[in-house]
Design an enzyme around this catalytic site. Structure first.
Site, short mmCIF file in Angstrom:
data_model
loop_
_atom_site.label_atom_id
_atom_site.label_comp_id
_atom_site.label_asym_id
_atom_site.label_seq_id
_atom_site.Cartn_x
_atom_site.Cartn_y
_atom_site.Cartn_z
CB SER A 156 11.86 22.94 -14.56
OG SER A 156 10.99 24.06 -14.61
CD GLU B 147 7.79 12.54 -14.85
OE1 GLU B 147 6.73 13.17 -14.71
OE2 GLU B 147 8.89 13.09 -14.99
CG HIS C 73 -1.65 -1.23 1.47
ND1 HIS C 73 -2.88 -1.55 0.93
CD2 HIS C 73 -1.29 -2.31 2.21
CE1 HIS C 73 -3.25 -2.76 1.33
NE2 HIS C 73 -2.30 -3.25 2.10
CE LYS D 192 10.69 19.74 -10.30
NZ LYS D 192 9.36 20.05 -10.77
#
Ligand code: ARG
Length: 493
Positions: free
Chosen positions: A312, A325, A191, A318
Site C-alpha cells: 500500500s 481480487e 454460510h 500491508k
C-alpha cells in the site's frame, strides 16, 4: 506487370493513405476521384463522411484476425483453382501476395487503414497493390459475410484450445498442492460459518472438478463450432461450382455448414464460447475470493508470495492480494461481455446485419481476460505458503464435530437422528457454558446427557478422527481424497 512493379514501389508509402493513391490498378482507377471505398465504391459518387468512417470501421478491433483471414483466403484460392474457377498463374500470385502481406503485418510494416473498414478489405486492398487485377479474382464465390464468420470461428477455436491448456495447467497446480495436503485439516464452511472439518486436499480438488467441467464446456462448444461457413457467400450460396468440402477440410473443420443463411447469421458459436468463459471466470472469482479470505490476517491460512502481492502506498505493513481480487473483479466485465453480445444478437432478422460486427470486442476481451486470470490463479496456487497450524487450529473452533457425535449416536446406538440432534445440541450448550471444546468435556459430562455414550464417541469429536469417518465416495477422508487425486490425474493431466 509494369503496373504491378510501380505498385510494389509505392505500397510501403501509400497503403495507409486514401484510395486516390492506391488506385493505380485498372480495377480501381475509375474510383480514384470519388474518394469512395476502392472495394465497394462503384455505385457511389461520394465517399463516406468521416463520422460514417468512424462508426463503420472495425479494423482496430478485427486486425488481430489477419492470420485467420490469410489462411482462409489461401484455402479459398486453392479451391477456386482446383475447381477451374481461377487459373494457376493468378492463384500463385494470390498465394505469394498473401504470404508477403502476412510478413508485412508481422513486421509491423502494414498497419490498419480505417478508410478500408476492416481487416478483410485492408488485406484485399493490399493484395491489389501487390499483384494487381488477379487480387480481384480472390473474392469470387465468397463474401465478407462468410469470410468473417470463418475467420472468427478459426480464431475462437484457437482461443478455446489455449484456454484448455491454461485450465489444465491450473488444474495441475491445484492437484500438486492437494497432493501435498491430502490430510491437512481445514474448516469446511457453510454460510461462511465453520461447518465440518475437511481436508485442504479435498477443498482444492473441488476446484479441479469445476475447471474440469469448464474444459468440458469449451470442448462441447468447439465441437458445435467446427463447421465451415466458407462458400455460403453473402447469404444465398453461389452459382460457381465450388467445393465446400475441400475448404472445410483444409481449414481443419469437420464439415461445411448446411444452410447458407444460417451460416452467415449464426453467432451461437461466439455466444457459447463466451458463456463458457463467463462460467469459468465465475469459478475463478470464487477461488479469488477464498484466496482473499484465507490470506487475511484474521484467517492467516495462507501467505501469498511476494510475486503475487502488492503493497500500500500509505500503510507500510500491508500485503494486498490484488491479483486474487482482480480475478474476482474481472468476472463482472466478462459476464457483461456475454450478456452484451446476447442482446446484440436478439431480434436480428436473417441473414447478416452490421450489428454483428459488434461480436469481436467481447470475444477478444473475454479470452484475453480469462487467460491472464487463469495464469495468475495458477501462479498464486503454486507459490502460496500454506499455514497448516492455522488451518488445524481453526478446525477446532465452533464445535465443528458436533454432527459426528449425532451420526455416531444414530449409527452405533440406533437412536433416531432427530433425538440424537437434540442430545448433541444439549452437549454443545454445556460446552459453551464451560467455555470448553467438545472433546475437552469428560466422558461423564457427555453421559450426563446421553448415558449410552462411550469412549469411542468421545474420540470422534477430534477433527482429524472425524475427517476419516467420511469414507463415502467423494467424501473428505484421506483415503477418499487420495482416490480422487489418482482419478483427477488420469482424467485431467
Ligand atoms: N467487418 C464485418 C464484420 O465483422 C465484415 C462483414 C461485412 N459484411 C457486410 N455485408 N458489410 O461483421
Amino acid at each position: 506487370m509494369e503496373d504491378n512493379k510501380k505498385h510494389k514501389k509505392q505500397t510501403k508509402r501509400t497503403y495507409k493513405k486514401r484510395p486516390k493513391k492506391l488506385a493505380k490498378s485498372s480495377t480501381q482507377s475509375e474510383l480514384k476521384d470519388t474518394g469512395s471505398n476502392p472495394l465497394w465504391g462503384g455505385r457511389f459518387s461520394k465517399g463516406p463522411s468521416s463520422i460514417m468512417e468512424d462508426i463503420n470501421s472495425s479494423v482496430d478491433v478485427d486486425w488481430v484476425l489477419y492470420e485467420e483471414d490469410i489462411e482462409c483466403s489461401k484455402a479459398h484460392a486453392e479451391m477456386l483453382y482446383n475447381q477451374g474457377i481461377l487459373n494457376n498463374s493468378d492463384k500463385k500470385k494470390i498465394i505469394k501476395g498473401l504470404n508477403q502481406i502476412q510478413r508485412e503485418i508481422e513486421d509491423g510494416e502494414l498497419t490498419p487503414n480505417h478508410t478500408l473498414e476492416d481487416i478483410h478489405m485492408n488485406i484485399e486492398n493490399r493484395l491489389f497493390l501487390l499483384i494487381g487485377d488477379a487480387a480481384g479474382r480472390l473474392h469470387t464465390a465468397r463474401s465478407r459475410n462468410d469470410q468473417v464468420a470463418t475467420d472468427f470461428k478459426i480464431w475462437i477455436r484457437k482461443a478455446i484450445d489455449q484456454s484448455d491448456r491454461e485450465l489444465q495447467a491450473l488444474q495441475s497446480a491445484l492437484i500438486k498442492r492437494a497432493e501435498q495436503h491430502s490430510d491437512t485439516p481445514i474448516p469446511g464452511f457453510t454460510h461462511l460459518q465453520g461447518a465440518q472439518p475437511v481436508t485442504l486436499g479435498h477443498h482444492l480438488l473441488s476446484y479441479v472438478e469445476m475447471f474440469g467441467r469448464d474444459r468440458g464446456r469449451f470442448n462441447d462448444a468447439r465441437k458445435r463450432l467446427n463447421e465451415c461457413p466458407l462458400g455460403s457467400a453473402a447469404l444465398a450460396g453461389t452459382s460457381f461450382p465450388i467445393d465446400r468440402k475441400m475448404t472445410s477440410e483444409s481449414l481443419g473443420f469437420d464439415r461445411p455448414t448446411r444452410n447458407s443463411l444460417d451460416s452467415v447469421s449464426d453467432r451461437d458459436f461466439a455466444l457459447e464460447a463466451l458463456a463458457a468463459v463467463a462460467l469459468c471466470s465465475s469459478h475463478l472469482s470464487r477461488l479469488g475470493e477464498e484466496l482473499v479470505i484465507w490470506s487475511s490476517n484474521q484467517f492467516g491460512f495462507i501467505r501469498l508470495s511476494d510475486s503475487f502481492s502488492t503493497g500500500s502506498s500509505i500503510m507500510p505493513q500491508k500485503r494486498n492480494p490484488d491479483a486474487a481480487e482482480l480475478i474476482r473483479g474481472k468476472n463482472g466485465r466478462v459476464t457483461g461481455n456475454f450478456v452484451g453480445l446476447l442482446n446484440t444478437m436478439k431480434g436480428l432478422s436473417l441473414a447478416y446485419a452490421k450489428d454483428m460486427q459488434e461480436d469481436k470486442e467481447p470475444i477478444f476481451d473475454s479470452f484475453k481476460t480469462l487467460s491472464i486470470c487463469l495464469r495468475a490463479a495458477g501462479g498464486m496456487i503454486n507459490d502460496m505458503t500454506i499455514n497448516k497450524e492455522a488451518m488445524a487450529e481453526a478446525t477446532k473452533e465452533g464445535h465443528s464435530t458436533a454432527t459426528e457425535l449425532a451420526d455416531w449416536l444414530v449409527r452405533e446406538l440406533n437412536i433416531p437422528f432427530r433425538n440424537a440432534h437434540e442430545s448433541v445440541g444439549k452437549i454443545v450448550k454445556m460446552a459453551d457454558s464451560k467455555d470448553s471444546r467438545l472433546w475437552d468435556l469428560s466422558l461423564s459430562d457427555l453421559q450426563s446427557i446421553q448415558p449410552k455414550i462411550t469412549k469411542a464417541a468421545h474420540d470422534i469429536l477430534k477433527p482429524e478422527i472425524a475427517i476419516n469417518t467420511k469414507t463415502s465416495y467423494g467424501g473428505t477422508s484421506v483415503k477418499q481424497v487420495k482416490l480422487q487425486l489418482r482419478q483427477a490425474k488420469k482424467r485431467f493431466l
